[in-house]
Design a protein around this motif. Structure first.
Motif, PDB file in Angstrom:
ATOM      1  N   GLY A  46       0.791  -1.232   0.000  1.00 38.49           N
ATOM      2  CA  GLY A  46       0.000   0.000   0.000  1.00 38.49           C
ATOM      3  C   GLY A  46       0.815   1.269   0.000  1.00 38.49           C
ATOM      4  N   GLN A  47       2.146   1.159   0.041  1.00 41.39           N
ATOM      5  CA  GLN A  47       3.002   2.341   0.072  1.00 41.39           C
ATOM      6  C   GLN A  47       3.628   2.570  -1.298  1.00 41.39           C
ATOM      7  N   PRO A  48       3.647   3.824  -1.774  1.00 36.38           N
ATOM      8  CA  PRO A  48       4.265   4.098  -3.074  1.00 36.38           C
ATOM      9  C   PRO A  48       5.780   3.995  -2.981  1.00 36.38           C
ATOM     10  N   GLY A  49       6.404   3.686  -4.108  1.00 30.81           N
ATOM     11  CA  GLY A  49       7.849   3.615  -4.136  1.00 30.81           C
ATOM     12  C   GLY A  49       8.476   4.972  -4.391  1.00 30.81           C
ATOM     13  N   ASP A  50       9.796   4.996  -4.383  1.00 33.10           N
ATOM     14  CA  ASP A  50      10.548   6.215  -4.666  1.00 33.10           C
ATOM     15  C   ASP A  50      10.569   6.409  -6.178  1.00 33.10           C
ATOM     16  N   ALA A  51       9.899   7.435  -6.656  1.00 35.06           N
ATOM     17  CA  ALA A  51       9.766   7.649  -8.100  1.00 35.06           C
ATOM     18  C   ALA A  51      11.125   7.825  -8.775  1.00 35.06           C
ATOM     19  N   ALA A  52      12.061   8.485  -8.084  1.00 35.88           N
ATOM     20  CA  ALA A  52      13.380   8.718  -8.681  1.00 35.88           C
ATOM     21  C   ALA A  52      14.142   7.407  -8.855  1.00 35.88           C
ATOM     22  N   VAL A  53      14.045   6.516  -7.851  1.00 35.09           N
ATOM     23  CA  VAL A  53      14.740   5.231  -7.935  1.00 35.09           C
ATOM     24  C   VAL A  53      14.113   4.361  -9.026  1.00 35.09           C
ATOM     25  N   ILE A  54      12.793   4.341  -9.089  1.00 33.23           N
ATOM     26  CA  ILE A  54      12.111   3.532 -10.100  1.00 33.23           C
ATOM     27  C   ILE A  54      12.463   4.025 -11.505  1.00 33.23           C
ATOM     28  N   ARG A  55      12.508   5.352 -11.689  1.00 32.49           N
ATOM     29  CA  ARG A  55      12.861   5.904 -13.003  1.00 32.49           C
ATOM     30  C   ARG A  55      14.296   5.531 -13.381  1.00 32.49           C
ATOM     31  N   ARG A  56      15.204   5.601 -12.420  1.00 29.62           N
ATOM     32  CA  ARG A  56      16.595   5.253 -12.708  1.00 29.62           C
ATOM     33  C   ARG A  56      16.731   3.766 -13.022  1.00 29.62           C
ATOM     34  N   LEU A  57      15.944   2.915 -12.373  1.00 31.28           N
ATOM     35  CA  LEU A  57      15.978   1.489 -12.680  1.00 31.28           C
ATOM     36  C   LEU A  57      15.524   1.228 -14.122  1.00 31.28           C
ATOM     37  N   ARG A  58      14.545   1.980 -14.565  1.00 32.36           N
ATOM     38  CA  ARG A  58      14.117   1.844 -15.962  1.00 32.36           C
ATOM     39  C   ARG A  58      15.224   2.306 -16.915  1.00 32.36           C
ATOM     40  N   ASP A  59      15.944   3.355 -16.520  1.00 29.87           N
ATOM     41  CA  ASP A  59      17.076   3.805 -17.338  1.00 29.87           C
ATOM     42  C   ASP A  59      18.177   2.743 -17.367  1.00 29.87           C
ATOM     43  N   VAL A  60      18.436   2.114 -16.212  1.00 26.71           N
ATOM     44  CA  VAL A  60      19.442   1.050 -16.145  1.00 26.71           C
ATOM     45  C   VAL A  60      19.041  -0.099 -17.062  1.00 26.71           C
ATOM     46  N   ALA A  61      17.758  -0.496 -17.024  1.00 22.23           N
ATOM     47  CA  ALA A  61      17.284  -1.597 -17.860  1.00 22.23           C
ATOM     48  C   ALA A  61      17.507  -1.286 -19.340  1.00 22.23           C
ATOM     49  N   THR A  62      17.200  -0.052 -19.742  1.00 25.33           N
ATOM     50  CA  THR A  62      17.375   0.328 -21.150  1.00 25.33           C
ATOM     51  C   THR A  62      18.842   0.332 -21.547  1.00 25.33           C
ATOM     52  N   ALA A  63      19.690   0.922 -20.690  1.00 23.21           N
ATOM     53  CA  ALA A  63      21.115   1.036 -21.011  1.00 23.21           C
ATOM     54  C   ALA A  63      21.801  -0.332 -21.031  1.00 23.21           C
ATOM     55  N   PHE A  64      21.483  -1.194 -20.065  1.00 22.72           N
ATOM     56  CA  PHE A  64      22.150  -2.500 -19.979  1.00 22.72           C
ATOM     57  C   PHE A  64      21.689  -3.426 -21.100  1.00 22.72           C
ATOM     58  N   ARG A  65      20.450  -3.252 -21.529  1.00 23.15           N
ATOM     59  CA  ARG A  65      19.921  -4.141 -22.561  1.00 23.15           C
ATOM     60  C   ARG A  65      20.591  -3.869 -23.917  1.00 23.15           C
ATOM     61  N   SER A  66      20.917  -2.630 -24.169  1.00 26.17           N
ATOM     62  CA  SER A  66      21.432  -2.260 -25.495  1.00 26.17           C
ATOM     63  C   SER A  66      22.893  -1.849 -25.485  1.00 26.17           C
ATOM     64  N   GLY A  67      23.556  -1.955 -24.346  1.00 27.85           N
ATOM     65  CA  GLY A  67      24.943  -1.500 -24.257  1.00 27.85           C
ATOM     66  C   GLY A  67      25.913  -2.396 -25.001  1.00 27.85           C
ATOM     67  N   ALA A  68      27.121  -1.863 -25.242  1.00 27.36           N
ATOM     68  CA  ALA A  68      28.147  -2.602 -25.978  1.00 27.36           C
ATOM     69  C   ALA A  68      28.838  -3.638 -25.103  1.00 27.36           C
ATOM     70  N   VAL A  69      28.848  -3.452 -23.774  1.00 30.47           N
ATOM     71  CA  VAL A  69      29.519  -4.387 -22.869  1.00 30.47           C
ATOM     72  C   VAL A  69      28.454  -5.060 -21.999  1.00 30.47           C
ATOM     73  N   PRO A  70      28.700  -6.293 -21.568  1.00 32.72           N
ATOM     74  CA  PRO A  70      27.693  -7.009 -20.755  1.00 32.72           C
ATOM     75  C   PRO A  70      27.612  -6.446 -19.339  1.00 32.72           C
ATOM     76  N   ARG A  71      26.458  -5.942 -18.990  1.00 32.10           N
ATOM     77  CA  ARG A  71      26.214  -5.427 -17.641  1.00 32.10           C
ATOM     78  C   ARG A  71      24.865  -5.952 -17.147  1.00 32.10           C
TER      79      ARG A  71
END
Length: 547
Positions: free
Chosen positions: A102-127
């Motif tokens: 019932g508690q909302p998450g930290d919007a900044a952390v959730i947004r950064r996790l989405r950025d991490v997912a995008t960057a790691f999925r398409s990056g040149a090195v395995p992360r």
């Protein structure tokens, strides 16, 4: 069959899954496994250094290199995005920032996790990013970016390793005597299955200091640690085991069947190629020992007895019933080897899918799938009074090993039941003394209790003790007889119902009573005079000859 954790994790890292979530209290074990996979070129082709983050330490590499001020999770994720090198990052206890309950998450952390997912999925090195926490929380924004994988509890060989290490470390202690052969050590390791390594270590240490002797008598200490696990889960009830199988009067066929499966989850049975027994469904006349048998099996086998209340499963918010059933199953498997007792199973699954938007059907389906596919030694004992109302798919072979029918006790069984209950009361210092349990008394009581269930025999004896208590004297013969003839048993009040249950079981179940104990002697007379002279005593039909 499920793949080993290392294989699954290695596949996800090679496939460059950006974020992996692991639910576990054992973060040190998780870190060990992640490091083993990330550094093995045979598993991931490109070995990668492991970075870890926690709220107290910030983001740092295993060799000690740090990334500045990164104790704040948002700052740590920003620093992780700047790392342009192969990496496996393990973030511990990020779940408070992801919301839940019932508690909302930290919007900044959730947004950064989405950025991490995008960057790691398409990056040149395995992360890859691995989230480790004791609870699983996946915000709706990240449902398509996070892959959740199971982290198994310690295997038997891991627990055995902890036990052997503790035995070596304490072997020279003059205050400890170790009396465990190889079979005993196997039993200790199997008893601790379902515990974390830390919990198993605590249980073994407690067993060692219990009385200065480590032997099979200390197995209950391990079970007590498991009791804590069950209590914390909340959906299952840890039942104190009752009498042993030898303390149950009658039901010799069922008891013999159960006795031959004792220890069938140990290595000796595996050497025979035998799978662990799945369980039994016991139906029959109410009050004839079905529930008592469940308690006795756990006591005889020396393993925990858990009771699943279906009512607890169907509770809470929409969608929680399915989650509750899965959680209950996970808890039972964590405590295995154990006996899982489901009393009056027909009350929970008799009318699946009716007026509940399919919730019952989904829960029932999950339960059936688990019964069919389970590999952990969870012996299920389900009892039912109205088995004909159960869905037919529950009764087919593969779900239960056998279906047993418990009828009203035969003459031989009634004699055994009277011996058990009379023996208990006559040993009481205030109750015993005026009544004996000789052959003549047992014969009379056995005859008078024709058509009585075991529970009714016990209740009649208790009613007699109440009469003795009212006059503050020992129990007398006439107290018991009076209670018997004044009681109207279930075989009279529910005669048609019992006949229907017998008809159903005639071709569908195995008799719990051994054939040699069937009472096919002289039928009871149509009427019997009451010992108190109060008129005829109603006869009660026994088992039909053809049944």
């Amino acid at each position: 069959m499920e793949q080993p954790f290392r294989t699954t994790l290695a596949q996800l890292l090679k496939a460059r899954f950006p974020i992996v979530a692991i639910e576990s209290h054992e973060e040190l074990r998780v870190l060990f496994e992640v490091r083993a996979v990330a550094g093995d070129a045979d598993l991931v082709r490109t070995p990668r250094p492991v970075w870890t983050w926690s709220l107290t330490d910030g983001l740092r590499r295993d060799d000690g290199e740090e990334q500045g001020r990164t104790k704040d999770p948002a700052d740590a994720l920003d620093a992780l995005l700047r790392l342009q090198q192969p990496v496996v990052a393990v973030f511990r206890d990020l779940h408070p920032s992801l919301g839940g309950a019932g508690q909302p998450g930290d919007a900044a952390v959730i947004r950064r996790l989405r950025d991490v997912a995008t960057a790691f999925r398409s990056g040149a090195v395995p992360r890859s990013l691995v989230l480790v926490s004791p609870v699983s929380r996946v915000p709706v924004e990240l449902e398509k970016d996070i892959t959740v994988i199971d982290f198994p509890l310690p295997a038997e060989f891991e627990i055995r390793g902890v036990l052997e290490g503790m035995l070596r470390a304490n072997a020279a202690s003059p205050r400890l005597r170790i009396d465990l052969d190889d079979d005993g050590r196997e039993r200790f390791a199997k008893a601790a299955l379902g515990l974390t390594l830390h919990e198993a270590e605590n249980a073994f240490a407690r067993a060692m200091v219990n009385d200065g002797v480590l032997d099979l008598a200390d197995l209950p200490v391990i079970l007590e640690e498991k009791r804590q696990t069950v209590r914390k889960a909340g959906l299952l009830e840890f039942i104190e085991t009752g009498p042993r199988l030898s303390d149950i009067g009658g039901l010799e066929n069922l008891k013999r069947w159960l006795g031959r499966r004792e220890g069938a989850w140990l290595a000796d049975a595996a050497d025979y190629g035998l799978p662990a027994p799945r369980g039994v469904l016991i139906t029959g006349v109410p009050g004839c020992g079905k529930s008592l048998t469940a308690k006795a099996v756990a006591a005889a086998w020396g393993i925990p007895l858990l009771r699943l209340d279906i009512g607890r499963v169907f509770a809470g918010l929409v969608g929680s019933s399915e989650h509750n059933m899965r959680a209950a199953i996970r808890t039972a498997e964590a405590v295995a080897p154990c006996v899982l007792w489901i009393d009056e199973i027909e009350k929970g699954f008799a009318a699946t899918g009716a007026n509940d938007s399919g919730t019952s059907s989904r829960v029932f389906g999950s339960f059936l799938t688990w019964l069919q596919e389970k590999s952990r030694p969870v012996f299920v004992i389900a009892t039912a009074n109205e088995i004909e109302s159960l869905p037919p798919e529950l009764l087919r072979k593969g779900r239960f090993d056998e279906v047993f029918f418990v009828d009203l006790p035969t003459r031989a069984e009634r004699g055994a039941i009277w011996s058990v209950h009379l023996g208990r009361w006559l040993r009481h210092p205030r109750v015993g003394g005026a009544l004996t349990a000789d052959h003549a008394v047992l014969t009379e009581l056995t005859t008078l209790s024709e058509g009585y269930s075991g529970a009714e025999i016990e209740h009649a004896l208790i009613a007699g003790v109440y009469d003795a208590f009212a006059e503050r004297r020992p129990l007398r013969h006439d107290d018991v007889v009076r209670a018997l003839v004044n009681m109207v048993p279930l075989s009279v009040t529910q005669a048609e119902r019992i006949a229907a249950v017998r008809a159903w079981a005639d071709a569908r179940a195995v008799a719990a009573t051994a054939a040699e104990d069937w009472d096919l002697g002289t039928p009871v007379a149509p009427t019997q005079p009451r010992p108190d002279g109060g008129g005829p005593h109603r006869p009660h039909g026994g088992r039909p000859v053809e049944f």
